[in-house]
Design an enzyme around this catalytic site. Structure first.
Site, mmCIF file in Angstrom:
data_model
loop_
_atom_site.group_PDB
_atom_site.id
_atom_site.type_symbol
_atom_site.label_atom_id
_atom_site.label_comp_id
_atom_site.label_asym_id
_atom_site.label_seq_id
_atom_site.Cartn_x
_atom_site.Cartn_y
_atom_site.Cartn_z
ATOM 1 N N CYS A 126 0.506 -1.565 0.271
ATOM 2 C CA CYS A 126 0.287 0.167 0.011
ATOM 3 C C CYS A 126 1.049 1.061 0.261
ATOM 4 C CB CYS A 126 -0.665 -0.250 0.858
ATOM 5 S SG CYS A 126 -0.349 0.009 2.466
ATOM 6 N N HIS A 234 -3.100 6.131 4.943
ATOM 7 C CA HIS A 234 -1.450 6.314 4.852
ATOM 8 C C HIS A 234 -0.655 7.469 4.802
ATOM 9 C CE1 HIS A 234 -1.634 2.153 5.937
ATOM 10 N NE2 HIS A 234 -1.015 1.776 5.177
#
Ligand code: A2P
Length: 332
Positions: A126, A234
């Site tokens: 990710c 994130h």
């Protein structure tokens, strides 16, 4: 076209189903799979109820695209068997990413590396996905010499157990721990196992995967991965040293035109990307773009994305769309 989703009951699996519902892929079959403990559970997909199957059961269906999001050991165990039976495997685990025969794909950056004969395709980590979407246009134009990356990663990247740990701590409840320490009101510089070189596995994924996707084996990269008590996505603070001089306005223009990138950068208006506002979105948000005052050709940037969507599910579904568009899996 049949889609089998291995890990359908997990956090990423659930988002995969939502992304598959939103996008217009024409499916003739859907096979949700999970571990033995979930076999027989019912899941609703595109308004229809499906019963969760075991992985072996999906293997007997007519081949299509199998999206794996059930951890590296499940991928290592089954991906080849699916590929040998004619399935395309899009694997969200780290199992195959380093294999030179396996394309590691972020469609905005290197869709050209997909091949009809490469049946196993790796979906990157990710934090790598959002990084390369933002960096690729800069790398193509100026060449990137060195990256210093610090991440601020959502607990959702660790899976359902980690989200439960955060929620339990917030509610003062006892429960199973996904991390060795409390995560609420805390942060720790620890993502994945510690390696012999004192980096963590997540940090070295950023190094090796970024080099592979950008086809830049000599790119110098160092990273520190930090877990923070956040759900939406994130964030990454990235220091970029370029090989050539640049004009900052040109970089901004490149990023504004880049596929999949949204620039949110207005210091006067307190505008910059944040995970709370990236949640549920497919784009990669960039801001705090500025010249690094410490070196001649340096710049800094803040990159945010929903790690479950662009960082996992959306990227995998985009790869599936490319495979279908190229006619490598026919609609039956
Ligand atoms: P299950 O729900 O039955 O455990 P998360 O990352 O959110 O923890 O999700 C992991 C996903 O991978 C879940 O869907 C989980 O199923 C699935 N999974 C874990 N181990 C296996 C396995 N051995 N075979 C198939 N699916 C698995």
């Amino acid at each position: 076209m049949v889609v089998a989703l291995i890990g359908a009951t997990g956090l990423v699996g659930e988002v995969m189903m939502r992304v598959l519902e939103e996008r217009k892929l024409e499916l003739t079959g859907f096979i949700p799979c999970a571990s033995e403990r979930s076999v027989g559970r019912e899941l609703v997909f595109r308004g229809k109820t499906y019963t969760v199957a075991g992985v072996e059961q999906a293997l007997t269906a007519s081949p299509g695209i199998a999206i794996f999001s059930a951890g590296a050991s499940t991928s290592l165990r089954y991906a080849r068997a699916f590929a040998e039976r004619g399935w395309f495997v899009i694997d969200n685990s780290s199992a195959w990413r380093g294999d030179p025969e396996v394309p590691l794909v972020v469609p905005e950056v290197n869709a050209a590396s997909l091949r009809a004969s490469a049946k196993i395709i790796a979906n990157p980590n990710c934090s790598t996905i959002q990084l390369v979407v933002a960096l690729a246009p800069i790398h193509r134009t100026y060449g990137i010499k060195r990256l210093v990356i610090s991440t601020y990663q959502s607990v959702t990247g660790t899976g359902a157990k980690a989200v439960a740990q955060l929620q339990n701590e917030r509610q003062g409840k006892q429960g199973e721990m996904a991390y060795p320490y409390p995560i609420d009101l805390n942060c720790f510089p620890h993502g994945g196992a510690f390696l012999d070189n004192a980096y963590t596995a997540e940090e070295m994924k950023l190094v090796t995967e970024t080099r592979k996707i950008l086809n830049a084996p000599d790119l110098q990269i160092t990273a520190t991965v930090v877990r923070i008590p956040v759900l939406g996505g994130h964030s990454e603070a990235v220091n970029i040293e370029l090989k050539n001089d640049f004009v900052l306005a040109d970089i901004l223009e490149l990023l504004e035109k880049a596929e999949g990138v949204v620039v949110r950068d207005d210091p006067a208006g307190n505008i910059y990307p944040m995970p709370k506002y990236a949640e549920g979105k497919d784009e990669v948000f960039v801001g705090r773009i500025r010249r690094d005052v410490s070196v001649p050709f340096g710049m800094d940037m803040w990159i945010v994305a929903d790690n479950l969507r662009k960082g996992a599910a959306t990227n995998a579904v985009q790869i599936a769309e490319h495979i279908m568009k190229r006619g490598w899996v026919s609609s039956m």
